[in-house]
Design a protein around this motif. Structure first.
Motif, short mmCIF file in Angstrom:
data_model
loop_
_atom_site.label_atom_id
_atom_site.label_comp_id
_atom_site.label_asym_id
_atom_site.label_seq_id
_atom_site.Cartn_x
_atom_site.Cartn_y
_atom_site.Cartn_z
N HIS A 153 -25.69 25.52 -13.73
CA HIS A 153 -24.69 24.45 -13.72
C HIS A 153 -24.84 23.64 -15.00
CE1 HIS A 153 -21.98 21.94 -11.07
NE2 HIS A 153 -22.03 21.28 -12.20
N LYS A 187 -30.28 21.56 -7.21
CA LYS A 187 -30.26 21.72 -8.66
C LYS A 187 -31.57 21.23 -9.26
CE LYS A 187 -25.32 20.86 -9.01
NZ LYS A 187 -24.30 19.96 -9.55
N SER A 229 -20.47 17.25 -22.58
CA SER A 229 -19.24 16.86 -23.26
C SER A 229 -19.08 17.65 -24.55
CB SER A 229 -19.25 15.36 -23.57
OG SER A 229 -20.32 15.04 -24.42
N ASP A 275 -18.01 19.98 -16.35
CA ASP A 275 -18.89 20.13 -15.19
C ASP A 275 -18.65 21.56 -14.70
OD1 ASP A 275 -20.31 19.99 -12.83
OD2 ASP A 275 -19.42 18.09 -12.19
N ASN A 291 -15.20 15.86 -21.17
CA ASN A 291 -16.42 16.17 -20.42
C ASN A 291 -16.22 17.49 -19.69
OD1 ASN A 291 -17.73 13.78 -21.16
ND2 ASN A 291 -16.76 12.66 -19.49
N THR A 330 -23.43 20.41 -17.24
CA THR A 330 -22.64 19.18 -17.30
C THR A 330 -22.82 18.60 -18.69
OG1 THR A 330 -24.45 17.79 -16.49
CG2 THR A 330 -22.94 18.67 -14.83
N TYR A 354 -25.21 18.79 -23.53
CA TYR A 354 -25.15 19.10 -22.10
C TYR A 354 -26.52 19.03 -21.44
CZ TYR A 354 -26.81 23.68 -23.68
OH TYR A 354 -27.54 24.69 -24.26
N GLN A 355 -26.46 19.07 -20.13
CA GLN A 355 -27.65 19.28 -19.31
C GLN A 355 -27.42 20.60 -18.58
OE1 GLN A 355 -27.92 15.61 -16.94
NE2 GLN A 355 -29.72 15.10 -18.17
#
Length: 191
Positions: free
Chosen positions: A145, A27, A149, A67, A65, A147, A16-17
């Protein structure tokens, strides 16, 4: 056999980020976990997974994925127990000199826990006898946040669960075997 979904007790790998989200909605990327070196955990068992992330990962399958916005109240929790008063002598060199260049209010200092882990704390205050440091996560109180997978979801093996089931919490070499006291006996015996 049906494909596994993320439920408590499953071994999970994610990449992830992680972004912080400012009050203006902007962000900023603060951390990346690559698929070649994923973050691994036993869902619902391994401590430290951000609550807001865990809630939204539940039910996902390998290859999906995500988010996931995480409001500050479901992000990294603040703990007053992570604000620690340390004797000033810890910050003196062999000649008894206090390190005024590195140890000052607001400085981020790496320290080693009794278990041998490196953690970073922020110096909050300095007195003639003590240094008060805050070891809370640096992203406490921030909107986040994620994002990324889900890479792997499968049953956890007994070996992966052993540190949590034995009461040793992963010390003693991380294998739950408290007969190995090479770490100085951090377990104090299995429970």
């Amino acid at each position: 056999m049906a494909e596994n979904s993320i439920i408590p007790g499953q071994y999970v790998e994610i990449a992830y980020q992680l972004f912080t989200v400012g009050s203006d909605g902007k962000k900023e990327l603060v951390h990346t976990v690559e698929p070649s070196a994923p973050e691994c955990f036993i869902f619902g068992v391994t401590p430290g997974l951000v609550e807001g992330l865990a809630m939204r990962l539940a039910g996902k399958k390998a290859g999906e994925n995500f988010d996931i916005p995480v409001p500050s109240e479901l992000g990294f929790p603040y703990s007053p127990d992570d604000v620690v008063t340390i004797p000033i002598d810890i910050f003196r060199d062999g000649d008894g000199n206090f390190d005024t260049d590195r140890v000052k209010v607001g400085a981020h200092l790496p320290m080693i826990t009794g278990d041998g882990y490196q953690i970073t704390g922020i110096v909050k205050s300095i007195s003639p006898d003590n240094v008060v440091m805050d070891f809370n996560h640096p992203l406490v109180g921030m909107n986040l946040h994620f994002t990324g997978s889900v890479i792997t979801v499968r049953e956890a093996t007994p070996e992966e669960l052993r540190p949590f089931l034995s009461g040793c919490g992963g010390c003693c070499g991380g294998n739950g075997d408290c007969s190995d006291k090479s770490d100085g006996g951090c377990c104090g015996g299995c429970k």
